[in-house]
Design an enzyme around this catalytic site. Structure first.
Site, PDB file in Angstrom:
ATOM      1  N   HIS A  23       0.862  -1.177   0.000  1.00 43.26           N
ATOM      2  CA  HIS A  23       0.000   0.000   0.000  1.00 43.26           C
ATOM      3  C   HIS A  23       0.901   1.231   0.000  1.00 43.26           C
ATOM      4  CE1 HIS A  23      -4.005  -1.602   0.112  1.00 43.26           C
ATOM      5  NE2 HIS A  23      -3.726  -2.406   1.125  1.00 43.26           N
TER       6      HIS A  23
ATOM      7  N   ASP B 123      -0.123   6.559  -4.115  1.00 43.54           N
ATOM      8  CA  ASP B 123      -1.402   6.228  -4.742  1.00 43.54           C
ATOM      9  C   ASP B 123      -1.819   7.290  -5.761  1.00 43.54           C
ATOM     10  OD1 ASP B 123      -1.604   3.938  -3.280  1.00 43.54           O
ATOM     11  OD2 ASP B 123      -3.295   4.566  -2.061  1.00 43.54           O
TER      12      ASP B 123
END
Length: 375
Positions: free
Chosen positions: A138, A168
């Site tokens: 992540h 992200d």
């Protein structure tokens, strides 16, 4: 002005953040975005908090203006639905681990055989190839692997989390949008599509260009919180006022630094933050800590010295400057309630009317439209 992507069809197989935000930007510029989700439950983001009457606000923010098709990608008749769309689509965005789309019969080569002009964008943490291609991760892992997290991660006793999802959005969403637009331009000349391999960890490197110059090219050691822009100088730090509010001091240039020092009446012999940054910073902290932020705010604004009181997100949304520029004019409907849309970096002249209210489609709302079974 006509929306530049009004004739572009985008098939969105992505979930959560990087891909959905990328396709949201394309939709805002006029593209028709068809979002594919699992039947019954939809994608995981539909169930995240906070919610309004059971509807996820986060999902609504990222998926307004898209069409929703609920479909089981593993079902035998899936290609009967997808083939007509694949034949005419301009862009496909997917966010599975490498190899998943191939196992579903939707890998790049298979899709390219159906539509050679399709621009196929894959967003992953580490890319389609390489030793870590299949590794789970992540944002925190990606910025850690990119070396960015080490630059400003707080103290040993109190580690600081990044304030935003740099990998992200900065390493996934933005590169995806930029390269999709570049591929559309290139296709005008060649008539051919391409496979875009977007790796979030790689895209994160760009955000610390100075660290690349200093740590990679020059080979110098970079201490945590010790560089010019991560707190190594007194003139570029966060300080705490008497009421606990933070003061952002960004007075890098000498003229701004001196103006700031004049505001807080910093002694002349404690203004040299190059030779003794910690002693200088300690005195700045002591002086700012004497008064609340309500005292310092107007003085810093008047001095125009790149120093300001740190706002909360709610305060920022009420800021007269942002409201004067219409940053929050666009509206979003969530469970029948109107809310501000997420500000996006798409020029106003390329977007639909600011007065229009968008919303995220209910799961499977557009199944019949695209030839899928009713959900």
């Amino acid at each position: 002005m006509a929306q530049p992507l009004k004739d572009i069809l985008v098939l969105d197989f992505s979930t959560l953040l990087p891909g959905p935000m990328a396709t949201l930007m394309l939709a805002e510029a006029g593209a028709e975005v068809v979002k594919f989700e699992r039947p019954v439950t939809g994608e995981d983001a539909r169930h995240t908090d906070p919610k309004i009457e059971g509807e996820s606000i986060g999902f609504a923010v990222l998926n307004q203006g898209k069409r929703s098709v609920a479909i089981d990608l593993k079902a035998q008749d899936t290609m009967d639905v997808l083939r007509p769309l694949l034949e005419k689509a301009d862009v496909l965005v997917e966010q599975f681990r490498p190899g998943v789309m191939e196992r579903l019969g939707l890998g790049y080569e298979a899709v390219r055989a159906i539509n050679p002009a399709l621009i196929y964008c894959s967003i992953t943490g580490y890319g389609q190839t390489g030793p870590k291609a299949l590794a789970a991760g992540h944002d925190l892992n990606y910025v850690g692997d990119a070396g960015i997290l080490s630059l400003s991660s707080g103290t040993e006793d109190s580690p600081t989390m990044p304030f935003g999802l740099v990998a992200d959005i900065g390493g996934g969403t933005y590169p995806a949008v930029v390269n999709i637009l570049l591929a559309l331009i290139a296709r005008q000349q060649s008539g051919q599509g391409t496979h875009l391999d977007i790796a979030m960890a790689e895209g994160a490197f760009t955000f610390a260009y100075w660290a690349h110059a200093q740590g990679v090219v020059a080979g110098q050691d970079i201490q945590n919180g010790g560089s010019r822009v991560t707190g190594g100088l007194a003139r570029y730090r966060l300080y705490t006022a008497a009421d606990g509010r933070k003061i952002a001091v960004g007075a890098i240039e000498e003229k701004f630094w001196q103006a700031f020092c004049d505001v807080i009446d910093q002694p002349q012999d404690l203004r040299d933050d190059l030779s003794d940054p910690e002693t200088c910073a300690a005195e700045v902290a002591r002086r700012l800590g004497r008064e609340p932020s309500t005292h310092w705010g107007p003085l810093l604004v008047a001095a125009d010295c790149c120093c300001s009181v740190v706002k909360t997100p709610a305060e920022a949304a009420r800021d007269p400057h942002f409201n004067a520029r219409g940053v929050f004019d666009r509206k979003l409907s969530i469970a029948g309630q109107e809310a501000p849309s997420l500000p996006l970096p798409i020029a106003a002249e390329f977007r639909s009317s600011a007065g229009e209210t968008g919303r995220a489609s209910p799961l499977g709302k557009d199944n019949i439209r695209y030839g899928a079974k009713s959900p």
